[in-house]
Design an enzyme around this catalytic site. Structure first.
Site, mmCIF file in Angstrom:
data_model
loop_
_atom_site.group_PDB
_atom_site.id
_atom_site.type_symbol
_atom_site.label_atom_id
_atom_site.label_comp_id
_atom_site.label_asym_id
_atom_site.label_seq_id
_atom_site.Cartn_x
_atom_site.Cartn_y
_atom_site.Cartn_z
ATOM 1 N N GLY A 153 -7.380 3.521 -4.153
ATOM 2 C CA GLY A 153 -6.192 4.310 -3.886
ATOM 3 C C GLY A 153 -5.240 4.267 -5.071
ATOM 4 N N ASP A 184 -13.785 -5.364 -2.931
ATOM 5 C CA ASP A 184 -14.871 -4.503 -2.451
ATOM 6 C C ASP A 184 -15.890 -4.142 -3.536
ATOM 7 O OD1 ASP A 184 -13.912 -4.377 0.168
ATOM 8 O OD2 ASP A 184 -12.535 -2.751 -0.316
ATOM 9 N N ARG A 217 -27.629 -19.672 19.007
ATOM 10 C CA ARG A 217 -26.920 -18.452 19.332
ATOM 11 C C ARG A 217 -27.204 -17.354 18.326
ATOM 12 N NH1 ARG A 217 -21.298 -21.585 20.321
ATOM 13 N NH2 ARG A 217 -21.438 -21.842 22.565
ATOM 14 N N ARG A 225 0.853 -1.193 0.000
ATOM 15 C CA ARG A 225 0.000 0.000 0.000
ATOM 16 C C ARG A 225 0.886 1.239 0.000
ATOM 17 N NH1 ARG A 225 -5.335 -1.556 1.351
ATOM 18 N NH2 ARG A 225 -5.424 -3.613 2.285
#
Lengths: 357, 357, 357, 357
Positions: free
Chosen positions: A113, A136, A171, A74
């Site tokens: 980015g 994403d 649960r 990155r």
């Protein structure tokens, strides 16, 4: 003769290798002479001139291989124009290395980015072609990004696994799915795995509504509830805070992520046992799914064609089932998020899924 | 006519349904008349007489289904002899329900804790047959437990996914694998996925040795390291503490588990980026792997045979590739852990895997 | 300094690479200097001195990779002592190449045929270590062979897929599973996938019994039947023929395999729609399952240890959960088949599975 | 109150249950009272009034389940208007049963044949909504059908498995993929798995071109070739025959399918070992992939909405990433095939894939 520089930047994902193989196979199958310079570990390789000459053999057998043979890292855009710790102007360094190697173009694979920097390099006069990589699916200008469907498959598997254990133990189970800014991955994995509640950044939730759904399920005798939560899910209350205030709040949280915060809140309000599972980086890894292999190969082939046609300054995208070239400046800095009115959201609600809104 | 009570207790795992189907198919295929009473949610169902009458149809199609159709819960042995919150003697209640329903026997599927209670009930005069269920493979008296191989498969997949992303980003990655007391799951998943370092409860580690291995890999140019860590991994230093002192130390840790503690320590000492992934409850879920389906079915068939032969007080186990009946008192309260001198540990070391010892 | 020749022979399978990696890692991690000569395409490489020098890099990343990096081929034992088409004495050629390269030993990975030749070479004075490779699990002297569990997984998946379509269409479905001489693979995949009928070479079947089972299921309302058939399944009638007569009969069959023959017979006698699916070579392919990766790595490590100890003339095997060294002459020419009285067969019958006997 | 008849017709595929669940969940979550009549085994259930009343419980847990809970069968359109063997007018029978049960509409899930009959029933005045089910993706009016992506995943797995064994043995391998009329499945699975040659019905092939490609690969040292062949692949020579002549030719073939014919031809011309694998019905089976689960659920929700809006006579389709309603008469009798000039075909060629044209 074409000299092609290539790099992968940002978080890795599935089908990076498939996409690069697509570019390179297309070039090798053309009449052009081709030299491939693979820059190592993202923009860093270009900045510090770390690269390997790659040949056909390097791209053989990588269609199904996860990760990236070039390595990645990155290099946040907000730091790209600052000098590095030794005072080096990074943008200038990239340009110099490009010209020194007499490159005809750069092929850059990355997400949001990465595209800001790619656009900057393009504006600085370099020939740039990009490919839309991200689990994403939040890149502007394309209906789909590679990595996304593979990540959906893994996140769905994760929730499927949790499903049997949640049901056996009665649960409430929270599965945290990747996505700080957008909810595509969470929404699709949640729908695919029959999650009862899906919380995404685009649709702030109301804790009471979440609890209502859990209790409604209890009353119907289901006895367990699955909640798919995006990393960036946010409550209505928190959505009213300024970015700065919210960041501060997050930092003060005793829990490592919003999922644990939510779990604690549900547990407190309902007295029920709530568990959190975070598949985390698993979602970026492993062999790409068949969809991504085909899709990334096609994008790669189109990128190869653009290079052969000397067409630069574009991201190769996919719109309405057509391969398209999208100007880099149209892509950079924009986010493709889910509209709360999107047809898929409405359909999810028809199916009885709660978004906590 | 045989009246069979059945229950699943403790953490759920894969192939519970397959095992129960095995018992029931065997009984139905015999000449006996059979009635199956399925107690719900573990020993609680037996204590409070919550059960369902089950027929062949309930067991159809469940060979491949994860979880347990009976539900399960944890009823810790150390609380089993205490009265419940209403003063009810739980052991007495179980006995009474057993006799009230005129049961011929109980089939109990569970792990270590479950076996202590099962042994107690057996000693109290009930007819009990047990089946060895646990992803931990730590039950005494059997070479293998069902759930184990399925959990190995899932944990291996998790580390495989992490492998590509670790390599692409040149990171140290810790994958935390289930196992508080024993390392079977971590050791097998770690070896299957090519982990470089494997840390298990049975072999306390030395942080410096762990770091040596990371740096050795760096020097060889590997650039990344995968560490498979059992939940109960412990450093040599901590292993010297008393149980009480160590528990206190754990409670004070700022991190949710030893993996995060380890990550912080490595990051501090090496300056490297370290990430943690915790597949967690995923490891208990989903469809059992083929190995477990066959194994659990066979155990179930043998249990059915024992019932038809009126042989009670045994766990059905597997020793040296033979199905065996193991007296419950031999199983209860013992743990099957990995000897640091075991052949598999030596082989792992030959392969270059570090245990940090 | 050790000079190691290595080859893979016979049908390929999963975990060949994992096993070789295990041997080589063990040697490299020792204090010995090591040179690895990889003979290409089975014994042919040794006969005609086709080999590659291999280094650590060649074995990196192959733990999870299917197939064999050395290539393989079948060189039937019954032809091994005959001269080749140019009059070359093949056994002599192998010996000469072994001595010319000054090899310290040969590591040979293969199944039944391969072991006959390996034993011959050992008797001729070469230092030989073998590893038990076969999806059939039919090697004498070892409880398990690598490749087997991976093949079980694939064959089980195949039958699982067929299950849903068989049920939806109410059909009789035959899935033909690999195994000409033994039924281990068919039996395990059949039990794992809930097959109703399992036909294996070791237990000749009676067509009427097969049809009885189909009709019994019809009467119970199941509406469909899954039959797992080994390639070498044989009817009681045919089992009475001499080998020669049966071979002739097979050659005259209008269908490519016994499964189609059986399908035609069932269709004719019952009027039902019968379909055949043959996953075929798929069963040998793809990434090894976690079980096989661990198992093959362990075998490889033990082979490495034998080499370091100068112990030759053995197959590394696995008996009663211990790694063992089995003299090659004990392995060669024997077959490990399923006894009709084996406990697993009895258990399968208890579960209601018909073997048509 | 709405009375909904529902049926699944034609070859089964993945996500039929997911789609039906989508319809039913949407209706149950509305304010309408709803009764669901599930007709068994396709149109036969409607013709002979075989049905079950279904409730919410029947649709619980079936999102991930392959096959169809209603059963299915093929009732070819060309026979639909003929009386049955007892002289019953089938179309009249369906209408009468529809009216007798006072149905508000029929929800029909099926492929091309199914849609012809659905359109006929719609023209006869019944309220019909259809959902596009087929692994072939050849329905007109929709970019995608459910079942397709799941089948791509399975066929890709199959070719992946074959890949390692083909490479190890240096063989030519033909994998026959489903698709008698269109090549979508073969093309996508072939591209996803790195097939070297892809033969589809839409692009007749020239045997010499196929062999050229095999030999080109040999010369480059690849040593093996993977050919993905659609069931309906056809040579240029045969494409010139009339349908009748070609059918005759097929019937006379000594081999069960064109793949075997092709294998024999390649073997004869090149002397190479050629193997055929036919995953066959496996391609329709098993749990739907996440993409299909989401897609089928969305289609189901939209169908539910149409019913609530009393909008009939439509197939729910997907065009340019929007859910659309397509008049049944526009769908019936048309085929969506691959244009030889399609962008995906061109891209495949850029990647070096041969179509034999």
């Amino acid at each position: 003769m074409k000299r092609i520089g290539m790099l992968t930047s940002g978080g890795d994902c599935q089908a990076l290798n498939a996409a690069m193989r697509g570019v390179v196979k297309t070039l090798y199958n053309s009449k052009e002479q081709v030299e491939i310079y693979g820059f190592l570990n993202g923009y860093k390789g270009l900045i510090y001139s770390k690269f390997q000459m790659l040949t056909g053999k390097d791209f053989s057998g990588i269609l199904t291989k996860g990760g990236t043979i070039l390595g990645t890292s990155r290099t946040p855009f907000k730091t790209i124009q600052d000098p590095d710790e030794n005072g080096l102007n990074k943008v200038e360094a990239m340009k110099q290395n490009y010209y020194k190697l007499q490159l005809d173009c750069l092929v850059i694979l990355g997400g949001n980015g990465t595209h800001k920097t790619a656009n900057l390099l393009s504006k600085e006069g370099l020939n740039v072609i990009t490919l839309p990589k991200t689990i994403d699916n939040d890149l502007w200008g394309t209906d789909m990004t590679f990595g996304f469907q593979s990540a959906v498959d893994i996140a769905t598997d994760a929730i499927d696994y949790i499903h049997t254990t949640a049901a056996s133990h009665r649960r409430v189970f929270i599965v945290e799915v990747m996505g700080h800014k957008v909810g595509w991955l969470t929404l699709n994995a949640g729908m695919a795995s029959g999650a009862d509640i899906i919380l995404i950044p685009e649709i702030p939730y109301d804790l009471d509504k979440v609890i209502d759904k859990i209790e409604e399920r209890d009353q119907r005798g289901s006895g367990f509830t699955i909640i798919a939560v995006a990393e960036g899910a946010i409550s209505k209350k928190d959505a009213k805070l300024s970015k700065k205030e919210y960041k501060k709040k997050l930092e003060k949280m005793p829990h490592p992520s919003v999922s644990y915060e939510l779990a604690a809140a549900i547990q407190e309000k309902t007295g029920r046992e709530v568990r959190v599972t975070v598949p985390g980086h698993m979602q970026r890894g492993g062999s790409p799914c068949p969809y991504d292999r085909v899709f990334a190969s096609r994008l790669g082939a189109e990128a190869g064609k653009l290079i052969l046609d000397n067409q630069y300054g574009f991201m190769v995208g996919y719109k309405n089932r057509e391969m398209v070239r999208v100007p880099l400046e149209d892509v950079a800095g924009k986010l493709k998020s889910i509209s709360p009115d999107a047809s898929i959201v409405k359909e999810a609600k028809l199916l009885g899924i709660s978004f906590g809104d």
